[in-house]
Design a protein around this motif. Structure first.
Motif, PDB file in Angstrom:
ATOM      1  N   HIS A   1      33.834  50.029  29.358  1.00 36.63           N
ATOM      2  CA  HIS A   1      33.796  49.177  30.539  1.00 36.63           C
ATOM      3  C   HIS A   1      32.579  48.271  30.457  1.00 36.63           C
ATOM      4  N   CYS A   2      32.636  47.166  31.211  1.00 36.38           N
ATOM      5  CA  CYS A   2      31.525  46.229  31.234  1.00 36.38           C
ATOM      6  C   CYS A   2      30.327  46.883  31.926  1.00 36.38           C
ATOM      7  N   PRO A   3      29.137  46.878  31.298  1.00 33.77           N
ATOM      8  CA  PRO A   3      27.980  47.526  31.936  1.00 33.77           C
ATOM      9  C   PRO A   3      27.575  46.831  33.233  1.00 33.77           C
ATOM     10  N   SER A   4      27.989  45.580  33.421  1.00 30.78           N
ATOM     11  CA  SER A   4      27.572  44.838  34.610  1.00 30.78           C
ATOM     12  C   SER A   4      28.555  45.032  35.769  1.00 30.78           C
ATOM     13  N   CYS A   5      29.841  44.709  35.564  1.00 36.32           N
ATOM     14  CA  CYS A   5      30.794  44.788  36.675  1.00 36.32           C
ATOM     15  C   CYS A   5      31.618  46.074  36.662  1.00 36.32           C
ATOM     16  N   LYS A   6      31.407  46.930  35.639  1.00 39.36           N
ATOM     17  CA  LYS A   6      32.074  48.238  35.536  1.00 39.36           C
ATOM     18  C   LYS A   6      33.586  48.139  35.343  1.00 39.36           C
TER      19      LYS A   6
ATOM     20  N   ARG B   1      30.616  36.883  26.389  1.00 34.66           N
ATOM     21  CA  ARG B   1      30.562  37.118  27.831  1.00 34.66           C
ATOM     22  C   ARG B   1      31.703  38.033  28.266  1.00 34.66           C
ATOM     23  N   CYS B   2      31.470  38.766  29.391  1.00 26.08           N
ATOM     24  CA  CYS B   2      32.501  39.640  29.941  1.00 26.08           C
ATOM     25  C   CYS B   2      33.647  38.783  30.478  1.00 26.08           C
ATOM     26  N   HIS B   3      34.904  39.221  30.183  1.00 25.51           N
ATOM     27  CA  HIS B   3      36.082  38.478  30.619  1.00 25.51           C
ATOM     28  C   HIS B   3      36.191  38.459  32.150  1.00 25.51           C
ATOM     29  N   SER B   4      35.750  39.534  32.801  1.00 23.44           N
ATOM     30  CA  SER B   4      35.904  39.632  34.259  1.00 23.44           C
ATOM     31  C   SER B   4      34.794  38.925  35.024  1.00 23.44           C
ATOM     32  N   CYS B   5      33.529  39.249  34.699  1.00 22.27           N
ATOM     33  CA  CYS B   5      32.432  38.737  35.533  1.00 22.27           C
ATOM     34  C   CYS B   5      31.611  37.650  34.828  1.00 22.27           C
ATOM     35  N   GLY B   6      31.845  37.419  33.543  1.00 24.96           N
ATOM     36  CA  GLY B   6      31.122  36.358  32.840  1.00 24.96           C
ATOM     37  C   GLY B   6      29.700  36.715  32.470  1.00 24.96           C
TER      38      GLY B   6
HETATM   39 ZN   LIG Z   1      31.739  42.301  33.585  1.00 26.42          ZN
END
Ligand SMILES: [Zn+2]
Length: 261
Positions: A36-41, A61-66
């Motif tokens: 999972h993304c460490p930022s937006c989980k 960059r994360c696909h969900s939160c950038g």
């Molecule tokens: Zn993210």
């Protein structure tokens, strides 16, 4: 063709090593939960989790939160892919390839965890000592590998004893006399693991190589950043680099230093 397979296999394993590097210091499970993304989980979708390619396509960059994803993910995948190809060139498809692949993967995880949090994780180094000793027995008695890399069981055992015992005594003596902690206990267990995988002849070379490169780079850091003498450079990555050099060039080094061996 097999070179491409070796690279892709290495990159996929590198992707798993990234998970280990992040989760082992926290004591988290390395299989659960899924990436999972460490930022937006948010969980990372399988098509965003392709080694190397996803990082490039998503421009880091994360696909969900950038949020930016550390370039370390890309670097570790690339590194393991390249080392896998180098090991294939060196050993072909053999037990030596399998054993050295596992060893190199362990070195990468240890190096990056030490860079990150200044810890050499026991959960890698201690099973690593056992694994190295077992492989030396398998290599000699069960598969009859030509041991171009896998040491004899005796050499592996002496490697553990020199890497572990002797240096432990030295570190204690150093601390007793100077009151300064020299080499950490984690570094010593790492050296014991290196001795188990590469045999005792690897220990002097690895220590020499790590001390030399560590001093040069440490000095460079002090001059560049003006940090004080007590600045602690992580030592494990240098030991791992020394072990890596020995893995590829050790047979030539041993002939040079121990011609009667
Ligand atoms: Zn993210």
């Amino acid at each position: 063709m097999l070179i491409v397979v070796a690279f892709v296999f290495g990159a996929i394993v590198g992707s798993f090593l990234n998970v280990c590097i992040v989760r082992i210091p926290k004591g988290d499970s390395i299989v659960h939960p899924a990436s999972h993304c460490p930022s937006c989980k948010k969980p990372i979708r399988f098509y965003d989790n392709v080694p190397l390619l996803s990082y490039l396509l998503l421009r880091g960059r994360c696909h969900s939160c950038g949020e930016r994803i550390s370039p370390r993910y890309f670097f570790v995948e690339l590194l393991m892919g390249c080392l896998s190809v180098a090991l294939y060139y060196q050993f072909g498809l053999s037990l030596a390839f399998l054993v050295s692949f596992i060893f190199v993967a362990a070195l990468i995880v240890i190096s990056f965890i030490d860079l990150d949090v200044r810890i050499v994780p026991d959960v890698i180094s201690l099973p690593g000592i056992v694994a190295g000793l077992l492989f030396s027995i398998v290599g000699r008695y069960l598969i009859n590998d030509s041991f171009s890399v896998i040491p004899s069981p005796l050499s592996a055992l002496i490697g553990v004893l020199i890497g572990g015992g002797f240096l432990l005594a030295l570190a204690w003596a150093y601390e007793a006399f100077t009151g300064i902690e020299g080499m950490g206990g984690g570094d010593i267990k790492l050296l014991a693991m290196i001795g188990a995988f590469l045999g005792w002849t690897s220990i002097p070379f690895t220590i020499f190589f790590a001390s030399l490169t560590g001093s040069v780079i440490g000095l460079g850091f002090m001059i560049a950043k003006g940090v004080g003498r007590r600045f602690a450079l992580p030592f494990a990555p240098f030991l791992c680099l020394g072990a890596l050099f020995y893995l590829f060039f050790g047979d030539r080094l041993v002939e040079f230093y121990f011609p009667l061996n």
